[in-house]
Design a protein around this motif. Structure first.
Motif, PDB file in Angstrom:
ATOM      1  N   GLY A  39     -18.139 -87.538   8.307  1.00  0.00           N
ATOM      2  CA  GLY A  39     -17.740 -87.387   6.910  1.00  0.00           C
ATOM      3  C   GLY A  39     -18.647 -86.405   6.189  1.00  0.00           C
ATOM      4  N   GLU A  40     -18.163 -85.884   5.070  1.00  0.00           N
ATOM      5  CA  GLU A  40     -18.903 -84.834   4.360  1.00  0.00           C
ATOM      6  C   GLU A  40     -19.447 -85.270   2.994  1.00  0.00           C
ATOM      7  N   GLY A  41     -19.414 -86.576   2.712  1.00  0.00           N
ATOM      8  CA  GLY A  41     -20.028 -87.064   1.487  1.00  0.00           C
ATOM      9  C   GLY A  41     -19.117 -87.011   0.272  1.00  0.00           C
ATOM     10  N   LYS A  42     -17.815 -87.157   0.479  1.00  0.00           N
ATOM     11  CA  LYS A  42     -16.870 -87.068  -0.631  1.00  0.00           C
ATOM     12  C   LYS A  42     -17.098 -88.191  -1.642  1.00  0.00           C
ATOM     13  N   THR A  43     -17.278 -89.418  -1.152  1.00  0.00           N
ATOM     14  CA  THR A  43     -17.544 -90.532  -2.060  1.00  0.00           C
ATOM     15  C   THR A  43     -18.898 -90.356  -2.746  1.00  0.00           C
ATOM     16  N   THR A  44     -19.884 -89.887  -2.003  1.00  0.00           N
ATOM     17  CA  THR A  44     -21.207 -89.642  -2.579  1.00  0.00           C
ATOM     18  C   THR A  44     -21.131 -88.618  -3.697  1.00  0.00           C
ATOM     19  N   VAL A  45     -20.375 -87.543  -3.484  1.00  0.00           N
ATOM     20  CA  VAL A  45     -20.213 -86.522  -4.524  1.00  0.00           C
ATOM     21  C   VAL A  45     -19.450 -87.092  -5.721  1.00  0.00           C
ATOM     22  N   SER A  46     -18.437 -87.910  -5.470  1.00  0.00           N
ATOM     23  CA  SER A  46     -17.689 -88.534  -6.570  1.00  0.00           C
ATOM     24  C   SER A  46     -18.622 -89.346  -7.459  1.00  0.00           C
ATOM     25  N   ILE A  47     -19.472 -90.148  -6.825  1.00  0.00           N
ATOM     26  CA  ILE A  47     -20.416 -90.981  -7.583  1.00  0.00           C
ATOM     27  C   ILE A  47     -21.418 -90.116  -8.326  1.00  0.00           C
ATOM     28  N   GLY A  48     -21.973 -89.113  -7.633  1.00  0.00           N
ATOM     29  CA  GLY A  48     -22.941 -88.228  -8.280  1.00  0.00           C
ATOM     30  C   GLY A  48     -22.339 -87.461  -9.435  1.00  0.00           C
ATOM     31  N   LEU A  49     -21.073 -87.045  -9.310  1.00  0.00           N
ATOM     32  CA  LEU A  49     -20.401 -86.337 -10.396  1.00  0.00           C
ATOM     33  C   LEU A  49     -20.224 -87.246 -11.610  1.00  0.00           C
ATOM     34  N   ALA A  50     -19.805 -88.477 -11.376  1.00  0.00           N
ATOM     35  CA  ALA A  50     -19.646 -89.414 -12.497  1.00  0.00           C
ATOM     36  C   ALA A  50     -20.982 -89.682 -13.176  1.00  0.00           C
ATOM     37  N   ASP A  51     -22.040 -89.850 -12.385  1.00  0.00           N
ATOM     38  CA  ASP A  51     -23.374 -90.057 -12.972  1.00  0.00           C
ATOM     39  C   ASP A  51     -23.826 -88.832 -13.756  1.00  0.00           C
ATOM     40  N   ALA A  52     -23.519 -87.639 -13.244  1.00  0.00           N
ATOM     41  CA  ALA A  52     -23.895 -86.410 -13.941  1.00  0.00           C
ATOM     42  C   ALA A  52     -23.144 -86.291 -15.266  1.00  0.00           C
ATOM     43  N   LEU A  53     -21.874 -86.621 -15.275  1.00  0.00           N
ATOM     44  CA  LEU A  53     -21.109 -86.595 -16.527  1.00  0.00           C
ATOM     45  C   LEU A  53     -21.717 -87.561 -17.538  1.00  0.00           C
ATOM     46  N   SER A  54     -22.150 -88.729 -17.053  1.00  0.00           N
ATOM     47  CA  SER A  54     -22.801 -89.689 -17.940  1.00  0.00           C
ATOM     48  C   SER A  54     -24.098 -89.125 -18.499  1.00  0.00           C
ATOM     49  N   LEU A  55     -24.888 -88.446 -17.651  1.00  0.00           N
ATOM     50  CA  LEU A  55     -26.140 -87.844 -18.116  1.00  0.00           C
ATOM     51  C   LEU A  55     -25.893 -86.769 -19.165  1.00  0.00           C
ATOM     52  N   LEU A  56     -24.721 -86.131 -19.091  1.00  0.00           N
ATOM     53  CA  LEU A  56     -24.362 -85.100 -20.072  1.00  0.00           C
ATOM     54  C   LEU A  56     -23.767 -85.697 -21.351  1.00  0.00           C
ATOM     55  N   GLY A  57     -23.806 -87.015 -21.436  1.00  0.00           N
ATOM     56  CA  GLY A  57     -23.339 -87.680 -22.645  1.00  0.00           C
ATOM     57  C   GLY A  57     -21.851 -87.969 -22.683  1.00  0.00           C
ATOM     58  N   LYS A  58     -21.181 -87.840 -21.550  1.00  0.00           N
ATOM     59  CA  LYS A  58     -19.749 -88.095 -21.488  1.00  0.00           C
ATOM     60  C   LYS A  58     -19.488 -89.549 -21.088  1.00  0.00           C
ATOM     61  N   LYS A  59     -18.416 -90.098 -21.614  1.00  0.00           N
ATOM     62  CA  LYS A  59     -18.015 -91.453 -21.239  1.00  0.00           C
ATOM     63  C   LYS A  59     -17.189 -91.356 -19.972  1.00  0.00           C
ATOM     64  N   ALA A  60     -17.821 -91.638 -18.840  1.00  0.00           N
ATOM     65  CA  ALA A  60     -17.195 -91.450 -17.530  1.00  0.00           C
ATOM     66  C   ALA A  60     -17.051 -92.780 -16.804  1.00  0.00           C
ATOM     67  N   VAL A  61     -16.000 -92.887 -16.012  1.00  0.00           N
ATOM     68  CA  VAL A  61     -15.758 -94.062 -15.184  1.00  0.00           C
ATOM     69  C   VAL A  61     -15.334 -93.589 -13.799  1.00  0.00           C
TER      70      VAL A  61
ATOM     71  N   ALA B 294      -6.474 -98.033 -15.779  1.00  0.00           N
ATOM     72  CA  ALA B 294      -7.440 -98.715 -16.648  1.00  0.00           C
ATOM     73  C   ALA B 294      -8.613 -97.796 -16.968  1.00  0.00           C
ATOM     74  N   ALA B 295      -9.105 -97.065 -15.957  1.00  0.00           N
ATOM     75  CA  ALA B 295     -10.222 -96.151 -16.182  1.00  0.00           C
ATOM     76  C   ALA B 295      -9.849 -95.070 -17.192  1.00  0.00           C
ATOM     77  N   LEU B 296      -8.641 -94.524 -17.074  1.00  0.00           N
ATOM     78  CA  LEU B 296      -8.198 -93.483 -18.002  1.00  0.00           C
ATOM     79  C   LEU B 296      -8.100 -94.017 -19.426  1.00  0.00           C
ATOM     80  N   ALA B 297      -7.745 -95.286 -19.564  1.00  0.00           N
ATOM     81  CA  ALA B 297      -7.622 -95.884 -20.897  1.00  0.00           C
ATOM     82  C   ALA B 297      -8.978 -96.202 -21.514  1.00  0.00           C
ATOM     83  N   MET B 298     -10.023 -96.314 -20.668  1.00  0.00           N
ATOM     84  CA  MET B 298     -11.337 -96.732 -21.173  1.00  0.00           C
ATOM     85  C   MET B 298     -12.345 -95.599 -21.251  1.00  0.00           C
ATOM     86  N   SER B 299     -12.006 -94.416 -20.743  1.00  0.00           N
ATOM     87  CA  SER B 299     -13.018 -93.370 -20.625  1.00  0.00           C
ATOM     88  C   SER B 299     -12.512 -92.036 -21.136  1.00  0.00           C
ATOM     89  N   ASP B 300     -13.439 -91.092 -21.245  1.00  0.00           N
ATOM     90  CA  ASP B 300     -13.071 -89.699 -21.521  1.00  0.00           C
ATOM     91  C   ASP B 300     -12.818 -88.937 -20.228  1.00  0.00           C
TER      92      ASP B 300
END
Length: 558
Positions: free
Chosen positions: A70-92, A289-295
């Motif tokens: 595997g090439e880390g697709k789930t890992t990148v998904s998680i890291g991207l969501a965390d990065a969006l949160s660090l940038l002040g975005k409401k991410a899920v 549900a995620a789309l309804a709760m997040s940006d």
């Protein structure tokens, strides 16, 4: 260097009630499964489904054809969501649940890796909240009701030789691929051939993942075709009066699970179909549900874009009326070297020539995503063995193609290692409008829909069918399946149906050897090549390295 499980076990977690509070979930909107896990309540899910106004932006994470690791697709998904949160975005995050098969087999778990993981990692990779067990039980209940009905007189006239329903088990077990049941005499039920699939490939899994709510799930369960009578009439789960009991087993499993990342970003982890033998996406309920709760909602689809992304666009988005705003295509130096002909044992040795030879695979996946009208960003998931020259081959190619490319180091750095990627994704969403559309209209005949995927997405010259597949195709069309999307089961390692043909092959055809209707899921499955719905364990399974110490601490899980 710490292992994934050591990093996870040393990472502090917030109470799940605090994670829920970040999303504005009220106290009665979540049922706790211990201090760090919860399920959204049915009452709250109904409120979200009735919510009007602007929904969040939807980001799909997909990948090139992977190496076996595997090439880390789930890992990148998680890291991207965390990065969006660090940038002040409401991410899920909206991810799939891991299957026990890969956990104890070769690939390991699916909670991410390094400092981009979903917690609690051990729970997520093992029993979690019991969803997989509920799906397995509901599937096997239906199988038991079928055999019992025949044993008790067979009032429906079911032909034991034409039962198409398969039992399931959430474990890699090649011995169950083809079995005989009912041995030992009349009291043990009818003697017949049967087979198992892994739970991730069960139609019940697909039904749960594509259902909007409980009534929709019950309607889908009722449409499941379990077999045929002696006079060739389809028999459904509803005919066996199985729907109510199956729904009772699945009632709680239908509700998405709320957990958190190491960066404390909320994550809805729900459903777990594989993309090579099923439709490969998390549940419609969790994504909605995620789309309804997040940006911003970050989701992923299994394996390469030829499998998970195609099914996400053509099956899930169509079913749930979703419109993705952007796609992230994960690539690694290692994957391109593998597609460039380098053996697994030499993937950590610098070879810019192999990267260049394998880059056609990246090019094909970029072209494929463009066919759906979705803007794309390439995420170069960096490993310590990657050299500057190798990374530059990929970045230079992306510049030539006018495609944004961001380096990610989320395994080592968590959300901070995904900031460049997050910024590129945000810029793309704001400057390049999505013109999303499916690949084919549902009005096309089944053969033409299969041909569209094979030719446009895989690059095949055409499609061949076995004699059995042609008969099964005619039967599916006779049963009214012509207006459904297709779900093609194919190896994840190649754009072809041959796992050994890597890179970007040309001049090939794919062979469909089996076609069957998943009426409850709402699609037609076409099985190609030698792909199997029940994987086997490798020579040295990961299970052999997993243990629990005297204090109950799990080791060896990855």
């Amino acid at each position: 260097m710490k292992t994934d499980i050591e990093i996870a076990q040393s990472s502090p977690m917030e109470p799940i009630t605090e994670i829920a509070r970040k999303l504005g979930i009220p106290g009665d909107g979540i049922d706790q499964y211990g201090p760090y896990k919860g399920k959204l309540t049915e009452k709250y899910l109904k409120e979200l489904s009735q919510k009007t106004g602007k929904r969040g932006r939807l980001i799909l994470v997909t990948a090139v054809n992977p190496t076996p690791a595997g090439e880390g697709k789930t890992t990148v998904s998680i890291g991207l969501a965390d990065a969006l949160s660090l940038l002040g975005k409401k991410a899920v995050l909206a991810l799939r649940e891991p299957s026990l098969g890969p956990c104890f087999g070769m690939k390991g778990g699916a909670a991410g890796g390094g400092y981009a993981q979903v917690l609690p990692m051990e729970d997520l990779n093992l029993h979690f909240t019991g969803d997989f067990h509920a799906i397995t039980a509901a599937d096997n209940l239906l199988a038991a009701l079928i055999d019992n009905h025949i044993h008790q007189g067979n009032a429906l006239g079911i032909d034991p030789a034409r039962i198409v329903w398969k039992r399931c088990e959430d474990m890699n077990d090649r011995a169950l691929r083809q079995i005989v049941t009912g041995l030992g005499g009349h009291a043990n039920g009818p003697v017949r051939e049967d087979r198992y699939v892994i739970t991730a490939a069960s139609e019940v899994m697909a039904v749960l993942c594509l259902s909007r709510d409980l009534p929709d799930m019950k309607a889908r369960l009722g449409r499941i075709v379990i077999g045929y009578t002696y006079d060739n009439t389809p028999v459904t789960a509803a005919d066996l009066h199985a729907v109510g009991a199956m729904a009772a087993l699945l009632r709680d499993a239908l509700r998405p699970n709320l957990v958190q990342t190491i960066g404390r970003t909320p994550a809805l982890v729900h459903g777990g179909p594989f993309a090579n033998i099923a439709h490969g996406c998390n549940s419609v309920r969790a994504t909605s549900a995620a789309l309804a709760m997040s940006d911003y909602t970050v989701t992923e689809a299994g394996f390469g874009a030829d499998l998970g992304a195609e099914k996400f666009f053509d099956i899930k988005c169509r079913s749930a009326a979703l419109k993705p705003d952007a796609a992230v295509l994960v690539v690694t130096v290692r994957s391109l070297k593998y597609n460039g002909g380098v053996p697994k044992s030499a993937l950590d040795t610098e070879d810019t020539g192999a990267v260049s030879r394998g880059i056609g695979n990246l090019a094909k996946h970029l072209e494929n995503i463009a066919k759906f009208g979705v803007p794309v960003v390439v995420a170069l998931n960096v490993r310590t063995s990657d050299t500057p020259a190798e990374k530059e081959v990929i970045r230079s190619f992306c510049r030539e193609k006018g495609v944004p490319c961001a380096l990610t180091t989320v395994w080592a750095d968590g959300g901070k290692g995904g900031i460049e990627l997050a910024q590129e994704v945000l810029h793309t969403i704001e400057t390049v409008p999505s013109g999303f559309h499916e690949l084919y209209p549902l009005e096309l005949p089944i053969r033409e829909k299969i041909a569209a995927v094979a030719k446009e997405i895989y690059g095949a010259d055409g499609v061949d069918y076995t004699a059995d597949a042609l008969k099964q195709l005619a039967r599916a069309e006779a049963e009214g399946a012509g207006g459904l999307p297709v779900c093609i089961a194919k190896t994840q390692y190649s754009l072809t149906d041959d796992p050994k043909r890597l890179g970007r092959p040309e001049g090939f055809r794919i062979t469909v050897r089996e076609i069957y209707l998943s009426a409850g899921a709402g699609f037609v499955v076409a099985t190609t090549g030698e792909i199997m719905a029940m994987p086997g364990l490798p020579k040295v399974p990961a299970a052999c390295s997993i243990d629990v110490d005297d204090d109950g601490r799990i080791t060896g899980l990855f």
